[in-house]
Design a protein around this motif. Structure first.
Motif, PDB file in Angstrom:
ATOM      1  N   LYS A  16      17.120 -38.993   2.912  1.00 29.34           N
ATOM      2  CA  LYS A  16      17.779 -40.180   2.372  1.00 29.34           C
ATOM      3  C   LYS A  16      17.389 -40.411   0.918  1.00 29.34           C
ATOM      4  O   LYS A  16      16.425 -39.837   0.420  1.00 29.34           O
ATOM      5  CB  LYS A  16      17.390 -41.414   3.192  1.00 29.34           C
ATOM      6  N   LYS A  17      18.159 -41.283   0.278  1.00 25.31           N
ATOM      7  CA  LYS A  17      17.769 -41.749  -1.048  1.00 25.31           C
ATOM      8  C   LYS A  17      16.545 -42.651  -0.906  1.00 25.31           C
ATOM      9  O   LYS A  17      16.357 -43.303   0.123  1.00 25.31           O
ATOM     10  CB  LYS A  17      18.898 -42.543  -1.710  1.00 25.31           C
ATOM     11  N   ASP A 138      26.227 -47.736  -6.293  1.00 18.45           N
ATOM     12  CA  ASP A 138      25.164 -46.812  -6.699  1.00 18.45           C
ATOM     13  C   ASP A 138      24.152 -47.506  -7.609  1.00 18.45           C
ATOM     14  O   ASP A 138      22.945 -47.279  -7.505  1.00 18.45           O
ATOM     15  CB  ASP A 138      25.751 -45.601  -7.413  1.00 18.45           C
ATOM     16  N   THR A 145      15.574 -49.136  -5.820  1.00 20.08           N
ATOM     17  CA  THR A 145      14.527 -48.167  -6.151  1.00 20.08           C
ATOM     18  C   THR A 145      13.570 -48.760  -7.175  1.00 20.08           C
ATOM     19  O   THR A 145      12.345 -48.655  -7.056  1.00 20.08           O
ATOM     20  CB  THR A 145      15.143 -46.864  -6.689  1.00 20.08           C
ATOM     21  N   GLU A 183      17.470 -41.656  -9.780  1.00 25.72           N
ATOM     22  CA  GLU A 183      18.283 -41.754  -8.565  1.00 25.72           C
ATOM     23  C   GLU A 183      19.760 -41.899  -8.905  1.00 25.72           C
ATOM     24  O   GLU A 183      20.616 -41.259  -8.280  1.00 25.72           O
ATOM     25  CB  GLU A 183      17.841 -42.925  -7.698  1.00 25.72           C
ATOM     26  N   SER A 188      16.204 -36.381  -6.934  1.00 22.11           N
ATOM     27  CA  SER A 188      15.553 -36.488  -5.626  1.00 22.11           C
ATOM     28  C   SER A 188      14.513 -37.601  -5.626  1.00 22.11           C
ATOM     29  O   SER A 188      14.074 -38.059  -6.683  1.00 22.11           O
ATOM     30  CB  SER A 188      14.865 -35.161  -5.296  1.00 22.11           C
TER      31      SER A 188
END
Length: 287
Positions: A16-17, A138, A145, A183, A188
């Motif tokens: 997963k992200k 996104d 993140t 991201e 990754s």
């Protein structure tokens, strides 16, 4: 104590992200739905866009008169095709200045992670958005993140200039922005950690020395340099460049460096640029 590495390992193992793992963590911790958290983060994104737009207009000035209009100057120079560093980097510089100027002018911003460092993350994300043609979803995920790293930074070190110097504010913002940029560009989870570590390492030891005690000089321009450092770190990580020191160890180091700094270099306006002849003269004008 929370570790960023734990999220990286979990994201890698699940395919997963990083943002998806952080979002799941926050849904459980806060007992809120994905839709609720997404809407809150979307509202933050809207404020970021608005502060960029307002700052680029060049119409706002701080009460002191020290801040305002510089973002518009950079944007005008860029649009004339005169940029020394390219359209993307100069655009990020203009956006970072724009948001930081709006903060100094008492406008609406998102403290990410602080008001004094508010220009770094939106400048970087909105620049990468233009390059990668990213969707709002996104970008919102990339903000999760950044937020996850912000939580780790807060727990393991500090994001307060008064506690850790400007490395804790602009440095943290640059690390968060670098991770989010990676991201958003398709990197990754491991690369987000490397980017964050590279950015933070580049800001270690940065003092907090606001002239006249105001979050204006040199704070506003440090947002622009922080954004460029974040983009440089993201570029290296996306190219496969690794950080020799893991991100959590870099964060812990930042915390220790902050504790070792004298109080004069931590937001007290008693050291650094604040006590230069010009800095003292500016302060005297306010008294």
């Amino acid at each position: 104590m929370r570790a960023y590495e734990d999220w990286v390992i979990e994201a890698e193992s699940k395919g997963k992200k990083l943002s998806e793992v952080i979002l799941e963590d926050q849904m459980a911790e806060l007992e809120q739905t994905e839709e609720t958290l997404f809407e809150r983060m979307n509202n933050n994104l809207k404020v970021m866009r608005g502060s960029v737009e307002a700052g680029l207009s060049g119409t706002r000035r701080s009460v002191s008169g020290l801040v305002g209009g510089d973002a518009a100057k950079v944007e005008e120079h860029r649009k004339k095709g005169n940029s020394l560093v390219g359209m993307e980097i100069s655009g990020a510089i203009a956006k970072a200045l724009a948001v930081a100027e709006i903060n100094a002018c008492m406008g609406k911003i998102v403290a990410a992670p602080t008001a004094g460092s508010c220009g770094v993350l939106p400048a970087v994300l909105l620049t990468v958005e233009e390059v990668c043609q990213s969707s709002d979803r996104d970008i919102i995920l990339a903000l999760f993140t950044a937020a996850g790293l912000g939580m780790v930074l807060t727990e393991r070190a500090s994001v307060s200039g008064a506690e850790g110097g400007c490395q804790a504010e602009i440095g943290s913002a640059a690390a968060m922005a670098a991770a989010a940029a990676v991201e958003l560009a398709g990197g990754s989870p491991r690369q987000t950690a490397d980017a964050a570590a590279i950015a933070m390492k580049s800001m270690l030891g940065l003092v907090c020395d606001p002239v006249g005690g105001l979050v204006e000089v040199p704070c506003v321009k440090r947002n622009a340099t922080g954004a460029t450092i974040a983009l440089a770190a993201a570029e290296m990580a996306l190219s496969g460049v690794r950080s020799a020191i893991p991100i959590d160890e870099v964060i812990d180091t930042m915390g220790r460096v902050g504790k070792q700094m004298p109080c004069a270099l931590k937001e007290t306006a008693q050291g650094g640029l604040a006590v230069t002849p010009t800095g003292r003269r500016i302060q005297a004008d306010f008294l």
